[in-house]
Design a protein around this motif. Structure first.
Motif, mmCIF file in Angstrom:
data_model
loop_
_atom_site.group_PDB
_atom_site.id
_atom_site.type_symbol
_atom_site.label_atom_id
_atom_site.label_comp_id
_atom_site.label_asym_id
_atom_site.label_seq_id
_atom_site.Cartn_x
_atom_site.Cartn_y
_atom_site.Cartn_z
ATOM 1 N N GLN A 92 0.859 -1.159 -0.035
ATOM 2 C CA GLN A 92 0.023 0.022 0.068
ATOM 3 C C GLN A 92 0.667 1.195 -0.039
ATOM 4 O OE1 GLN A 92 -2.892 0.429 3.203
ATOM 5 N NE2 GLN A 92 -3.320 2.368 2.340
ATOM 6 N N GLU A 93 1.807 1.104 0.718
ATOM 7 C CA GLU A 93 2.861 2.291 0.866
ATOM 8 C C GLU A 93 3.374 2.775 -0.769
ATOM 9 O OE1 GLU A 93 3.423 4.484 3.034
ATOM 10 O OE2 GLU A 93 1.954 3.832 4.186
ATOM 11 N N GLN A 94 3.527 1.758 -1.454
ATOM 12 C CA GLN A 94 3.946 2.048 -2.711
ATOM 13 C C GLN A 94 3.070 2.570 -3.677
ATOM 14 O OE1 GLN A 94 4.977 -2.230 -4.284
ATOM 15 N NE2 GLN A 94 7.030 -2.148 -2.927
ATOM 16 N N VAL A 95 1.868 2.081 -3.362
ATOM 17 C CA VAL A 95 0.816 2.801 -4.296
ATOM 18 C C VAL A 95 0.295 4.065 -3.649
ATOM 19 C CG1 VAL A 95 -2.026 2.767 -4.541
ATOM 20 C CG2 VAL A 95 -0.581 0.255 -4.229
ATOM 21 N N LEU A 96 0.453 4.339 -2.219
ATOM 22 C CA LEU A 96 0.238 5.778 -1.751
ATOM 23 C C LEU A 96 1.154 6.728 -2.072
ATOM 24 C CD1 LEU A 96 -0.855 4.714 1.658
ATOM 25 C CD2 LEU A 96 -2.268 5.931 0.309
ATOM 26 N N SER A 97 2.721 6.318 -1.977
ATOM 27 C CA SER A 97 3.680 7.426 -2.311
ATOM 28 C C SER A 97 4.738 6.872 -2.946
ATOM 29 C CB SER A 97 4.118 7.578 -0.969
ATOM 30 O OG SER A 97 4.644 6.571 -0.143
ATOM 31 N N GLY A 98 4.482 5.779 -3.696
ATOM 32 C CA GLY A 98 5.822 5.444 -4.600
ATOM 33 C C GLY A 98 5.677 6.195 -6.121
ATOM 34 N N PRO A 99 6.772 5.805 -6.783
ATOM 35 C CA PRO A 99 6.661 6.531 -8.035
ATOM 36 C C PRO A 99 5.561 6.143 -9.006
ATOM 37 C CG PRO A 99 8.202 4.794 -8.184
ATOM 38 C CD PRO A 99 7.606 4.849 -6.404
ATOM 39 N N PRO A 100 5.107 7.005 -9.812
ATOM 40 C CA PRO A 100 4.049 6.855 -11.002
ATOM 41 C C PRO A 100 4.758 5.721 -11.981
ATOM 42 C CG PRO A 100 5.082 8.920 -11.388
ATOM 43 C CD PRO A 100 5.588 8.310 -10.219
ATOM 44 N N PRO A 101 3.862 4.924 -12.549
ATOM 45 C CA PRO A 101 2.263 5.223 -12.600
ATOM 46 C C PRO A 101 1.473 4.223 -11.365
ATOM 47 C CG PRO A 101 3.037 3.480 -14.082
ATOM 48 C CD PRO A 101 4.024 4.021 -13.710
ATOM 49 N N LEU A 102 2.293 3.693 -10.682
ATOM 50 C CA LEU A 102 1.687 2.869 -9.610
ATOM 51 C C LEU A 102 1.286 3.962 -8.644
ATOM 52 C CD1 LEU A 102 0.521 0.082 -8.154
ATOM 53 C CD2 LEU A 102 2.803 0.019 -7.383
ATOM 54 N N GLY A 103 2.281 4.686 -8.186
ATOM 55 C CA GLY A 103 2.088 5.740 -7.113
ATOM 56 C C GLY A 103 1.457 7.038 -7.697
ATOM 57 N N PRO A 104 1.264 8.313 -7.095
ATOM 58 C CA PRO A 104 0.590 9.463 -7.502
ATOM 59 C C PRO A 104 1.209 9.863 -8.439
ATOM 60 C CG PRO A 104 0.521 9.127 -5.035
ATOM 61 C CD PRO A 104 1.382 8.123 -5.602
ATOM 62 N N GLY A 105 0.707 10.785 -9.407
ATOM 63 C CA GLY A 105 1.211 11.677 -10.578
ATOM 64 C C GLY A 105 1.013 11.158 -11.857
ATOM 65 N N ALA A 106 0.523 9.962 -11.902
ATOM 66 C CA ALA A 106 0.055 9.463 -13.553
ATOM 67 C C ALA A 106 -1.400 9.502 -13.561
ATOM 68 C CB ALA A 106 0.557 7.901 -13.679
ATOM 69 N N GLU A 107 -1.996 9.583 -15.069
ATOM 70 C CA GLU A 107 -3.212 9.653 -15.207
ATOM 71 C C GLU A 107 -4.015 8.301 -14.754
ATOM 72 O OE1 GLU A 107 -4.908 12.294 -16.608
ATOM 73 O OE2 GLU A 107 -2.996 13.142 -16.550
ATOM 74 N N PRO A 108 -5.546 8.499 -14.488
ATOM 75 C CA PRO A 108 -5.970 7.336 -13.678
ATOM 76 C C PRO A 108 -6.255 6.254 -14.585
ATOM 77 C CG PRO A 108 -7.408 9.431 -13.621
ATOM 78 C CD PRO A 108 -6.229 9.719 -14.636
ATOM 79 N N ILE A 109 -6.044 6.154 -15.768
ATOM 80 C CA ILE A 109 -6.457 4.814 -16.526
ATOM 81 C C ILE A 109 -4.876 4.088 -16.491
ATOM 82 C CG2 ILE A 109 -6.183 3.739 -18.697
ATOM 83 C CD1 ILE A 109 -8.441 5.978 -19.509
ATOM 84 N N ALA A 110 -3.845 4.901 -16.618
ATOM 85 C CA ALA A 110 -2.313 4.329 -16.572
ATOM 86 C C ALA A 110 -2.260 3.828 -15.143
ATOM 87 C CB ALA A 110 -1.279 5.543 -16.604
ATOM 88 N N ARG A 111 -2.967 4.513 -13.915
ATOM 89 C CA ARG A 111 -2.771 3.971 -12.759
ATOM 90 C C ARG A 111 -3.499 2.754 -12.458
ATOM 91 N NH1 ARG A 111 -2.678 7.707 -7.596
ATOM 92 N NH2 ARG A 111 -1.478 5.813 -6.838
ATOM 93 N N LEU A 112 -4.537 2.653 -13.244
ATOM 94 C CA LEU A 112 -5.550 1.422 -12.912
ATOM 95 C C LEU A 112 -4.721 0.227 -13.620
ATOM 96 C CD1 LEU A 112 -8.936 2.823 -14.202
ATOM 97 C CD2 LEU A 112 -8.662 1.438 -11.949
ATOM 98 N N ILE A 113 -3.965 0.390 -14.709
ATOM 99 C CA ILE A 113 -3.337 -0.494 -15.305
ATOM 100 C C ILE A 113 -2.130 -0.902 -14.358
ATOM 101 C CG2 ILE A 113 -1.854 -1.102 -17.310
ATOM 102 C CD1 ILE A 113 -3.888 0.714 -18.898
ATOM 103 N N ALA A 114 -1.394 0.011 -13.989
ATOM 104 C CA ALA A 114 -0.279 -0.398 -13.277
ATOM 105 C C ALA A 114 -0.759 -1.147 -11.900
ATOM 106 C CB ALA A 114 0.616 0.992 -13.025
ATOM 107 N N TYR A 115 -1.774 -0.730 -11.443
ATOM 108 C CA TYR A 115 -2.144 -1.111 -10.160
ATOM 109 C C TYR A 115 -2.480 -2.750 -10.411
ATOM 110 C CZ TYR A 115 -4.458 -2.336 -5.750
ATOM 111 O OH TYR A 115 -4.866 -3.155 -4.365
ATOM 112 N N GLY A 116 -3.099 -3.142 -11.492
ATOM 113 C CA GLY A 116 -3.602 -4.426 -11.752
ATOM 114 C C GLY A 116 -2.215 -5.256 -11.936
ATOM 115 N N ARG A 117 -1.257 -4.692 -12.580
ATOM 116 C CA ARG A 117 0.029 -5.543 -12.904
ATOM 117 C C ARG A 117 0.740 -5.647 -11.671
ATOM 118 N NH1 ARG A 117 1.367 -6.519 -18.043
ATOM 119 N NH2 ARG A 117 0.287 -5.344 -19.713
#
Length: 207
Positions: free
Chosen positions: A80-105
């Motif tokens: 969760q810390e990686q999602v909350l404050s890690g580098p994008p696209p998993l962490g904040p700073g990327a567009e929503p769709i990119a974050r959705l894809i990165a989260y799933g992977r």
């Protein structure tokens, strides 16, 4: 972009000695898993290896499955810390769709890596739990879907987030009952599931 996840609840404050014992036991359990394999980690063996009384281990974890619940809890916090404050696209700073894809992977890789621990954490006397990770996945997906489709009136975001969570977390739960689940963990199947997740997200978010 505001962080979509709500941090996992931490346990109540512990006495210093209890906190040290917990950290020591979890470190010892990880060492045993690395050396002997998950199936060789037992309550009595952990107590002996850690140099602590059996009563301490039983009070801390309750059952053998409790050891692995505690290990998963620690690892879920790291994820969760990686999602909350890690580098994008998993962490904040990327567009929503990119974050959705990165989260799933990332979640697919996490579940594959932890398959043996999840399997060991299950209590055969209780139903298979959804787990805190699945709950947080649903929350995260719901908010990112709203950000990706802010003006959408043709979709039920809450229901869609629930179904996408099942699509992401469900396949691994099915493998928990497979005769030889170790054949799945760490194989290209996880990568293929990541690719299919991207296809699914891009289709859902297509305007």
């Amino acid at each position: 972009m505001n962080s979509p996840l709500v941090p996992l609840g931490r346990p109540r404050a512990e006495r210093a000695d209890a906190a040290r014992n917990r950290a020591h036991l979890l470190t010892t359990a990880r060492e045993m898993m690395a050396e002997l394999g998950v199936e060789k980690v037992t309550m009595d063996g952990l107590a002996e290896r850690a140099g602590l009384g059996k009563g301490t281990v039983y009070r801390r974890f309750g059952t053998r499955a409790g050891i692995f619940h505690a290990l998963l809890d620690d690892d879920e916090h790291v994820f969760q810390e990686q999602v909350l404050s890690g580098p994008p696209p998993l962490g904040p700073g990327a567009e929503p769709i990119a974050r959705l894809i990165a989260y799933g992977r990332a979640r697919t890789a996490y579940l594959a890596d932890h398959l043996a621990i999840v399997r060991a954490s299950l209590d055969r006397n209780k139903p298979v739990p959804a787990g805190a990770g699945a709950t947080l996945t649903r929350m995260h997906l719901r908010l990112l879907l709203r950000l990706a489709r802010p003006d959408a009136t043709d979709i039920d975001v809450d229901a869609l987030a629930l179904q996408l969570t099942a699509a992401l977390e469900g396949p691994f739960m099915l493998y928990l009952s497979a005769p030889r689940p170790e054949e799945f963990a760490g194989t290209p199947v996880a990568d293929r599931l990541g690719d299919s997740w991207q296809t699914l997200v891009e289709s859902v978010c297509r305007t």
